[in-house]
Design a protein around this motif. Structure first.
Motif, mmCIF file in Angstrom:
data_model
loop_
_atom_site.group_PDB
_atom_site.id
_atom_site.type_symbol
_atom_site.label_atom_id
_atom_site.label_comp_id
_atom_site.label_asym_id
_atom_site.label_seq_id
_atom_site.Cartn_x
_atom_site.Cartn_y
_atom_site.Cartn_z
ATOM 1 N N GLU A 269 -5.968 0.255 66.420
ATOM 2 C CA GLU A 269 -5.911 1.719 66.527
ATOM 3 C C GLU A 269 -5.586 2.292 65.149
ATOM 4 O O GLU A 269 -4.566 1.945 64.552
ATOM 5 N N THR A 270 -6.471 3.138 64.623
ATOM 6 C CA THR A 270 -6.192 3.769 63.326
ATOM 7 C C THR A 270 -6.295 5.273 63.484
ATOM 8 O O THR A 270 -6.679 5.771 64.548
ATOM 9 N N ALA A 271 -5.964 5.991 62.413
ATOM 10 C CA ALA A 271 -6.053 7.449 62.429
ATOM 11 C C ALA A 271 -7.492 7.917 62.585
ATOM 12 O O ALA A 271 -7.749 9.084 62.858
ATOM 13 N N PHE A 272 -8.451 6.986 62.409
ATOM 14 C CA PHE A 272 -9.862 7.354 62.511
ATOM 15 C C PHE A 272 -10.514 6.726 63.743
ATOM 16 O O PHE A 272 -11.712 6.526 63.779
ATOM 17 N N GLY A 273 -9.686 6.378 64.677
ATOM 18 C CA GLY A 273 -10.229 5.787 65.890
ATOM 19 C C GLY A 273 -10.033 4.293 65.915
ATOM 20 O O GLY A 273 -9.371 3.715 65.047
ATOM 21 N N ARG A 274 -10.626 3.662 66.950
ATOM 22 C CA ARG A 274 -10.436 2.223 67.117
ATOM 23 C C ARG A 274 -11.469 1.443 66.317
ATOM 24 O O ARG A 274 -12.637 1.817 66.280
ATOM 25 N N MET A 275 -10.987 0.384 65.677
ATOM 26 C CA MET A 275 -11.871 -0.489 64.895
ATOM 27 C C MET A 275 -11.785 -1.881 65.484
ATOM 28 O O MET A 275 -10.707 -2.323 65.893
ATOM 29 N N ARG A 276 -12.918 -2.582 65.441
ATOM 30 C CA ARG A 276 -12.894 -3.969 65.883
ATOM 31 C C ARG A 276 -13.127 -4.871 64.678
ATOM 32 O O ARG A 276 -13.791 -4.475 63.715
ATOM 33 N N ALA A 277 -12.561 -6.060 64.746
ATOM 34 C CA ALA A 277 -12.720 -6.981 63.613
ATOM 35 C C ALA A 277 -12.545 -8.416 64.089
ATOM 36 O O ALA A 277 -11.782 -8.667 65.019
ATOM 37 N N PRO A 278 -13.241 -9.365 63.447
ATOM 38 C CA PRO A 278 -13.055 -10.764 63.806
ATOM 39 C C PRO A 278 -11.757 -11.284 63.190
ATOM 40 O O PRO A 278 -11.708 -11.495 61.986
ATOM 41 N N ALA A 279 -10.728 -11.429 63.990
ATOM 42 C CA ALA A 279 -9.430 -11.891 63.480
ATOM 43 C C ALA A 279 -8.528 -12.183 64.657
ATOM 44 O O ALA A 279 -8.877 -11.886 65.796
ATOM 45 N N GLN A 280 -7.389 -12.779 64.361
ATOM 46 C CA GLN A 280 -6.417 -13.033 65.419
ATOM 47 C C GLN A 280 -5.049 -12.514 65.024
ATOM 48 O O GLN A 280 -4.484 -12.953 64.028
ATOM 49 N N PHE A 281 -4.572 -11.539 65.778
ATOM 50 C CA PHE A 281 -3.244 -10.964 65.548
ATOM 51 C C PHE A 281 -2.629 -10.670 66.891
ATOM 52 O O PHE A 281 -3.350 -10.404 67.860
ATOM 53 N N ARG A 282 -1.332 -10.709 66.959
ATOM 54 C CA ARG A 282 -0.696 -10.340 68.221
ATOM 55 C C ARG A 282 -0.766 -8.834 68.390
ATOM 56 O O ARG A 282 -0.612 -8.098 67.411
ATOM 57 N N PRO A 283 -1.011 -8.376 69.627
ATOM 58 C CA PRO A 283 -1.002 -6.925 69.853
ATOM 59 C C PRO A 283 0.320 -6.335 69.386
ATOM 60 O O PRO A 283 1.377 -6.939 69.575
ATOM 61 N N GLY A 284 0.247 -5.175 68.770
ATOM 62 C CA GLY A 284 1.456 -4.533 68.257
ATOM 63 C C GLY A 284 1.681 -4.784 66.780
ATOM 64 O O GLY A 284 2.487 -4.110 66.152
ATOM 65 N N HIS A 326 -14.290 10.904 48.932
ATOM 66 C CA HIS A 326 -12.970 11.299 49.421
ATOM 67 C C HIS A 326 -13.184 12.009 50.751
ATOM 68 O O HIS A 326 -13.934 12.973 50.835
ATOM 69 N N LEU A 327 -12.527 11.512 51.789
ATOM 70 C CA LEU A 327 -12.780 12.026 53.133
ATOM 71 C C LEU A 327 -11.490 12.433 53.809
ATOM 72 O O LEU A 327 -10.438 11.846 53.555
ATOM 73 N N ARG A 328 -11.612 13.445 54.689
ATOM 74 C CA ARG A 328 -10.451 13.867 55.474
ATOM 75 C C ARG A 328 -10.783 13.691 56.947
ATOM 76 O O ARG A 328 -11.822 14.140 57.426
ATOM 77 N N GLY A 329 -9.904 13.009 57.650
ATOM 78 C CA GLY A 329 -10.146 12.722 59.065
ATOM 79 C C GLY A 329 -10.173 13.993 59.899
ATOM 80 O O GLY A 329 -9.386 14.908 59.657
ATOM 81 N N GLU A 330 -11.091 14.037 60.893
ATOM 82 C CA GLU A 330 -11.229 15.211 61.744
ATOM 83 C C GLU A 330 -9.972 15.446 62.568
ATOM 84 O O GLU A 330 -9.415 16.533 62.580
ATOM 85 N N ARG A 331 -9.530 14.388 63.224
ATOM 86 C CA ARG A 331 -8.421 14.539 64.165
ATOM 87 C C ARG A 331 -7.087 14.670 63.448
ATOM 88 O O ARG A 331 -6.336 15.607 63.639
ATOM 89 N N SER A 332 -6.809 13.682 62.572
ATOM 90 C CA SER A 332 -5.457 13.569 62.028
ATOM 91 C C SER A 332 -5.267 14.320 60.727
ATOM 92 O O SER A 332 -4.144 14.625 60.347
ATOM 93 N N GLY A 333 -6.336 14.584 60.020
ATOM 94 C CA GLY A 333 -6.198 15.187 58.703
ATOM 95 C C GLY A 333 -5.846 14.171 57.631
ATOM 96 O O GLY A 333 -5.623 14.532 56.483
#
Ligand SMILES: Nc1ncnc2c1ncn2[C@@H]1O[C@H](COP(=O)(O)OP(=O)(O)OP(=O)(O)O)[C@@H](O)[C@H]1O
Ligand SMILES: [Mg+2]
Lengths: 374, 263
Positions: A269-284, A326-333
């Motif tokens: 979960e990021t400020a620009f929405g959800r991203m998927r990636a090939p990796a292994q991390f514990r949730p949180g 240089h970009l500014r996020g729609e939702r979060s700014g």
């Protein structure tokens, strides 16, 4: 029987030509190298790349024997060097400021090491001549070294170090005093000479382009450790840490938190929405999601298997080979800087709404640095 | 305006030079004078006072002793001072700057005080041998001059050269000899020259340490002046002036006076 302690070859391979194992160096209370390991194969050209103060020069001086480590060992060509004094190590060094001998001529400088080896007069003359030929300085043999330009002094320093055929050549930022144009010429020239002679070399630089151009492999150093040792392509495409990612090449990075993980893929979960990636991390887990500029396309098929960032363009910075958006996020700014290889035809008007997309496979995830826990 | 100032400064310079050189210049003609008293201008020409140096009691012996003491103390200071300066400059010893100040401090102590102190010290450590005590005191006196010039030379010396020599097969001492020494030679020569001269004409420290058998030249000359004040002294002085000029010429040939003055 136990006097010659050979390191056991890892997984049946013959031991590497240079082995630096568990090297630790302290200056007073400051530990400058922590348990550092490095292996270099015969004939390889390896760059030590890292920010100022990370311990590059210290590592070179330890290999050269100009300093003693607190712990660890150094082996070159099966010869345990840890306790061998500098002048018996057969290690060549090209110093940052060249350290030529001003009281001697060009030829006498190059002959210095051969004289110490008590070679015959004829042999010295022949080998000095060859070395000067190699660095294209033969016409300057009888000049005083103080009457040479920076690039010429650099060539003499190289000739002086290689004429004795050292077991390994160490170069500490040899081009830092040269202007950009000359530096690029010298990089190629030096690389050719060393490859032709098959000299194993370790080259210190904090210029990533220099390292990428010249090296068989690059060791990226940070705070007294090697974070990643790999080929330039390896370092660039799959950096082992966030530090390596940021230090070599450009990237777009987003902070976030892992929300789910299954089948070798995480969702962040990021400020620009959800991203998927090939990796292994514990949730949180707090992480950083990153992507290299080449992987990004603008406003293309958002279909499956791609991550998307929607944002408003505030600035376009043209950097030659790369363009920075240089970009500014729609939702979060939130602000981000995306680096892309080329602008779409027709350019991008400032203030326009963009969708940046890239493949999930091209997405990298790193643990967030401890300090940026906010 | 500017020209007036320039002329004035030229005149002042000339006066200062005359003031400095005059006494030395006057000694030379006096040494060739035939008369037994110091008279200027001389009334003729003779070499009798030069011959008399041999007869005058103890002057040659004192000259030889002073040369030995000056030469040995300079050599010892040169060796120890250089090694010490390297240790200070390279940070081999903690508090190096303090050591440097300490070793140049005899410059700031009046010679008489130093002489009394050295005499006392020689007694305390039971150093009976007059020659050794004299030599030791002169090492203390010459050391600051060596330290000053060698430290100044080393400050400009790039120690990466020593490392470079080591990587090309020289042991550390050999690297110092083959790379450091030739590069700071001007400093050595000017330091040694100063040190030699300072030892050679030292009076206040030596006076406390000489005995009947070990009299240095300045002390012997003063004795001579009291016993038989004739131009023999002027002859000795002239020889010393000539020797000094010769030494300067040799140094100039060796390293160049400009480079020496620079350190
Ligand atoms: N002789 C020394 N005494 C004390 N600290 C030292 C000494 N030499 C190096 N250091 C420290 O060790 C650290 C590593 O120094 P080093 O010279 O190896 O860095 P580097 O990676 O070569 O940096 P640069 O790119 O600026 O040359 C630095 O923090 C430096 O201050
Ligand atoms: Mg460095």
């Amino acid at each position: 029987m136990t006097s010659v302690a050979r390191p056991a070859p890892a997984s049946g391979r013959p031991p590497a030509y240079l082995q630096v194992a568990q090297l630790t160096k302290r200056f007073g209370s400051a530990t400058v190298l922590h348990d550092l390991n490095l292996t270099v194969e015969k004939g390889e050209f390896v760059s030590l790349l890292g920010p100022s103060g990370c311990g590059k020069t210290t590592l070179l001086r330890l290999i050269a024997g100009l300093m003693r480590p607190e712990t660890g060992r150094i082996v070159i060509a099966d010869r345990e060097l840890t306790r061998v004094p500098a002048h018996k190590r057969q290690v060549g060094v090209v110093f940052q400021n060249y350290a030529l001998f001003p009281h001697l001529t060009v030829a006498e400088n190059v002959a210095f090491g051969l004289t110490n080896q008590r070679r015959s007069r004829d042999e010295i003359k022949r080998r000095v001549g060859e070395a000067l030929q190699l660095v294209r300085m033969a016409p300057f043999a009888d000049r005083s070294v103080s009457a040479l330009s920076g690039g010429q002094q650099q060539r003499i320093a190289v000739a002086r170090a290689i004429v004795v055929e050292p077991a390994i050549l160490l170069l500490d930022e040899p081009f830092s005093a040269l202007d950009r144009k000359l530096r690029e010429t010298m990089q190629i020239e030096l690389r050719h000479i060393l490859r032709d002679l098959g000299i194993t070399s370790i080259f210190v630089t904090h210029d990533q382009d220099e390292a990428l151009v010249m090296s068989d492999r690059i060791a990226v150093m940070n705070e007294g450790q090697i974070e990643h040792l790999g080929t330039p392509a390896d370092i660039y495409t799959s950096p082992k840490s966030l530090f390596v990612l940021e230090f070599v090449g450009l990237s777009t990075r987003l902070g976030g938190t892992v929300v789910s993980s299954h089948g070798g893929e995480v969702e962040v979960e990021t400020a620009f929405g959800r991203m998927r990636a090939p990796a292994q991390f514990r949730p949180g887990s707090p992480v950083v999601v990153a992507v290299r500029p080449e992987a990004i396309s603008i406003g293309e098929s958002e279909g499956d298997g791609r991550n998307v960032v929607r944002a408003r363009l505030t600035d376009v910075v043209y950097l030659g080979a790369k363009t920075q958006l240089h970009l500014r996020g729609e939702r979060s700014g939130d602000l981000i800087q995306a680096e892309i290889a080329r602008l779409p035809p027709g350019g991008l008007p400032s203030g326009s709404e963009l969708a940046l997309t890239w493949r999930v496979e091209d997405t990298m995830v790193f643990p967030a640095p401890a300090s940026a826990a906010s | 305006m500017a020209t007036a100032a320039r002329i004035l400064s030229a005149i002042i310079l000339a006066l200062v030079l005359i003031f400095l050189i005059m006494p030395i210049a006057i000694v030379i003609p006096i040494s060739f004078s035939p008369s037994t008293i110091f008279s200027f201008p001389p009334t003729g020409f003779s070499l009798r006072w030069y011959e008399n140096i041999r007869n005058a009691d103890g002057i040659l012996r004192a000259l030889w002793l002073s040369t030995q003491i000056a030469g040995l103390s300079t050599a010892i200071s040169l060796l120890l001072g250089t090694l010490c300066a390297i240790a200070i400059v390279r940070g081999f010893i903690p508090g190096g700057r303090l050591v440097a100040t300490f070793m140049t401090s005899p410059l700031m102590i009046p010679g008489l005080v130093l002489g009394i102190a050295m005499l006392q010290a020689a007694r305390e450590i039971g150093l009976r041998d007059g020659y050794a005590a004299l030599l030791l005191a002169h090492v203390v006196v010459t050391m600051p001059f060596i330290m000053r010039t060698v430290l100044a030379s080393l400050a400009l010396f790039d120690f990466a050269m020593v490392d470079a020599a080591r990587m090309l097969g020289c042991s550390y001492p050999a690297a110092l000899w083959r790379v450091l020494v030739p590069n700071i030679l001007p400093g050595f020569v000017s330091g040694a020259l100063f040190a030699f001269i300072v030892s050679f004409d030292n009076y206040p420290v030596s006076i406390f340490l000489v005995d009947v058998r070990t009299k240095t030249l300045p002390i012997q000359l003063l004795n001579q002046l009291e016993m038989s004040p004739d131009p023999t002294l002027a002859a000795v002085a002239t020889i010393m002036v000539v020797l000094t000029i010769l030494a300067l010429l040799v140094c100039d040939r060796l390293v160049g006076l400009k480079r020496m003055a620079a350190v």
